[in-house]
Write an enzyme that holds these catalytic residues in place. Structure first.
Site, PDB file in Angstrom:
ATOM      1  N   LYS A 120      -4.079   8.072  20.375  1.00  0.00           N
ATOM      2  CA  LYS A 120      -4.112   8.684  19.029  1.00  0.00           C
ATOM      3  C   LYS A 120      -5.543   8.670  18.493  1.00  0.00           C
ATOM      4  O   LYS A 120      -5.991   9.612  17.837  1.00  0.00           O
ATOM      5  CB  LYS A 120      -3.162   7.913  18.100  1.00  0.00           C
ATOM      6  CG  LYS A 120      -3.248   8.277  16.620  1.00  0.00           C
ATOM      7  CD  LYS A 120      -2.104   9.147  16.157  1.00  0.00           C
ATOM      8  CE  LYS A 120      -2.279   9.735  14.769  1.00  0.00           C
ATOM      9  NZ  LYS A 120      -1.963   8.861  13.674  1.00  0.00           N
ATOM     10  N   LYS A 156      -5.195   1.846   3.534  1.00  0.00           N
ATOM     11  CA  LYS A 156      -6.235   2.424   4.382  1.00  0.00           C
ATOM     12  C   LYS A 156      -6.844   1.314   5.232  1.00  0.00           C
ATOM     13  O   LYS A 156      -6.929   0.152   4.776  1.00  0.00           O
ATOM     14  CB  LYS A 156      -7.321   3.039   3.498  1.00  0.00           C
ATOM     15  CG  LYS A 156      -6.857   4.279   2.753  1.00  0.00           C
ATOM     16  CD  LYS A 156      -6.919   5.468   3.669  1.00  0.00           C
ATOM     17  CE  LYS A 156      -6.529   6.743   2.971  1.00  0.00           C
ATOM     18  NZ  LYS A 156      -6.499   7.866   3.916  1.00  0.00           N
ATOM     19  N   ASN A 187     -10.794  14.368  12.729  1.00  0.00           N
ATOM     20  CA  ASN A 187     -11.041  13.904  11.355  1.00  0.00           C
ATOM     21  C   ASN A 187     -12.477  14.129  10.870  1.00  0.00           C
ATOM     22  O   ASN A 187     -12.672  14.740   9.812  1.00  0.00           O
ATOM     23  CB  ASN A 187     -10.628  12.438  11.197  1.00  0.00           C
ATOM     24  CG  ASN A 187      -9.115  12.264  11.342  1.00  0.00           C
ATOM     25  OD1 ASN A 187      -8.479  12.987  12.090  1.00  0.00           O
ATOM     26  ND2 ASN A 187      -8.544  11.313  10.638  1.00  0.00           N
ATOM     27  N   ALA A 240       2.328  12.716   5.395  1.00  0.00           N
ATOM     28  CA  ALA A 240       2.732  12.712   3.984  1.00  0.00           C
ATOM     29  C   ALA A 240       1.502  12.926   3.110  1.00  0.00           C
ATOM     30  O   ALA A 240       0.396  12.536   3.480  1.00  0.00           O
ATOM     31  CB  ALA A 240       3.392  11.389   3.638  1.00  0.00           C
ATOM     32  N   ASN A 251      -3.946   4.324  10.709  1.00  0.00           N
ATOM     33  CA  ASN A 251      -4.843   5.105  11.566  1.00  0.00           C
ATOM     34  C   ASN A 251      -5.966   4.209  12.074  1.00  0.00           C
ATOM     35  O   ASN A 251      -6.412   3.319  11.361  1.00  0.00           O
ATOM     36  CB  ASN A 251      -5.519   6.198  10.726  1.00  0.00           C
ATOM     37  CG  ASN A 251      -4.931   7.569  10.926  1.00  0.00           C
ATOM     38  OD1 ASN A 251      -4.103   7.789  11.812  1.00  0.00           O
ATOM     39  ND2 ASN A 251      -5.355   8.509  10.101  1.00  0.00           N
ATOM     40  N   ASN A 273      -2.969  21.595   7.709  1.00  0.00           N
ATOM     41  CA  ASN A 273      -3.114  20.266   7.068  1.00  0.00           C
ATOM     42  C   ASN A 273      -4.562  19.930   6.767  1.00  0.00           C
ATOM     43  O   ASN A 273      -5.467  20.296   7.522  1.00  0.00           O
ATOM     44  CB  ASN A 273      -2.582  19.152   7.976  1.00  0.00           C
ATOM     45  CG  ASN A 273      -1.071  19.141   8.046  1.00  0.00           C
ATOM     46  OD1 ASN A 273      -0.429  20.094   7.642  1.00  0.00           O
ATOM     47  ND2 ASN A 273      -0.522  18.064   8.580  1.00  0.00           N
ATOM     48  N   ASN A 275      -7.911  11.513  16.541  1.00  0.00           N
ATOM     49  CA  ASN A 275      -8.538  11.324  15.229  1.00  0.00           C
ATOM     50  C   ASN A 275     -10.064  11.432  15.315  1.00  0.00           C
ATOM     51  O   ASN A 275     -10.705  11.970  14.408  1.00  0.00           O
ATOM     52  CB  ASN A 275      -8.144   9.969  14.625  1.00  0.00           C
ATOM     53  CG  ASN A 275      -6.703   9.932  14.171  1.00  0.00           C
ATOM     54  OD1 ASN A 275      -5.937   9.060  14.571  1.00  0.00           O
ATOM     55  ND2 ASN A 275      -6.299  10.880  13.353  1.00  0.00           N
ATOM     56  N   GLY A 277       0.850  -1.190   0.000  1.00  0.00           N
ATOM     57  CA  GLY A 277       0.000   0.000   0.000  1.00  0.00           C
ATOM     58  C   GLY A 277       0.880   1.232   0.000  1.00  0.00           C
ATOM     59  O   GLY A 277       0.763   2.103   0.873  1.00  0.00           O
ATOM     60  N   GLY A 317       3.232   5.330   3.066  1.00  0.00           N
ATOM     61  CA  GLY A 317       4.013   4.122   2.779  1.00  0.00           C
ATOM     62  C   GLY A 317       5.204   4.430   1.892  1.00  0.00           C
ATOM     63  O   GLY A 317       6.322   3.948   2.123  1.00  0.00           O
TER      64      GLY A 317
END
Ligand code: PAF
Length: 300
Positions: free
Chosen positions: A186, A78, A194, A130, A104, A254, A190, A7, A12
């Site tokens: 984390k 993903k 998100n 990234a 994630n 971001n 998110n 992926g 990656g």
């Protein structure tokens, strides 16, 4: 050390490119983005960071051949693609390989563990960021710590070698005995950032700059925290909210991964983020109506 990145999209490719630059024998595997694979085959991988351009010659492929003798396999698909990716690579997967996921969300581990012995499975969280700029081109959008932990079993000298390689590659990495706690910490971030950025089509900074979204994000984080406590998280509500706000502030410009997915018309990782909190909340009999609402509003 031979490493196959499964992926090889934005994150990656970034990890693979940096590890290749540090001397590892890396293969980037991506069967669904043929243009990206071809561009890397012809021009190398281009990593852009501020004004700097790093070009790395790294083999890229759409086939699974390279997996057979891999020492380390990085799962970077993903979360919702994990089951399919594991089915694809399983026939070539070596039971001796370490398999690492820094994906994630939570809940995709079960898909990996169908094919990987739990003592060869490494789970990680990363603050590296990234973005895929185009075929063969990645922006190194954010630098931050990566933490890895073994799903089952003690720390070994093989893991020491993996960590040393990551360090040489410029990926600041630490081993953690408490990877589950870190995953849930984390996840709280998110859960709050998100879906709200995705629903309101705004960069992460909106979570601190819009007072109403800030209030909602805080409430979502506190709800997720109540569930996360069953997974070792000991933060207070104030600490959880402060973490969300610090990340939103630091990544203010971001575009969250969920908003990127929504803008591209792709499925999102909602089922592994807020959806995971709802599922776990139901199991533990902890109400999670805000996370449920966000899961329903995002939809898929
Ligand atoms: O998924 C994301 O986009 C990131 O994990 C985070 C921390 C929200 C920053 O954009």
């Amino acid at each position: 050390m031979k490493i196959v990145i499964v992926g090889a999209g934005a994150l990656g490719s970034l990890f693979g490119g940096l590890l290749a630059r540090a001397g590892a024998s890396v293969w980037l595997y991506n069967p669904s983005n043929v243009a990206h694979v071809h561009a890397i085959q012809h021009n190398g991988l281009r990593v852009e960071r501020d004004a700097e351009l790093i070009t790395v010659a790294v083999p890229a492929t759409t086939t699974t051949e390279a997996l057979a003798d891999a020492d380390l396999v990085g799962i970077f698909v993903k979360a919702y693609q994990t089951a399919q990716a594991m089915e694809q690579i399983a026939p070539k997967l070596n039971r001796r390989s370490w398999v690492l996921s820094v994906q994630n969300g939570v809940g995709m581990e079960a898909e990996i563990l169908k094919f990987v012995p739990s003592e060869r499975f490494l789970r990680g969280v990363t603050a590296q960021g990234a973005t895929l700029l185009g075929p063969g081109r990645v922006r190194w959008a954010g630098v931050g710590p990566t933490k890895l932990g073994r799903w089952e079993g003690p720390f070994t000298s093989e893991l020491e070698d993996i960590l040393a390689l990551f360090q040489r590659a410029g990926i600041e990495t630490e081993y953690s005995q408490e990877i589950e706690r870190l995953l849930w910490e984390k996840l709280i971030i998110n859960c709050a950032i998100n879906p709200l950025t995705a629903l309101f089509d705004q960069p992460n900074g909106v979570i601190v700059h819009d007072s109403e979204l800030r209030e909602i994000a805080g409430a979502v984080a506190c709800e997720a925290l109540r569930v996360a406590r069953a997974h070792g998280v000991t933060l207070t509500e104030e600490e959880a909210i402060a973490r969300v706000e610090t990340v939103a502030q630091k990544t203010a410009q971001n575009i969250s991964s969920m908003l990127q997915d929504v803008r591209r018309g792709r499925p999102t990782e909602i089922a592994y983020i807020n959806g995971a909190v709802v599922r776990e909340g139901r199991r533990l009999r902890i109400p999670t109506p805000l996370n449920l609402l966000l899961t329903r509003l995002i939809g898929r």
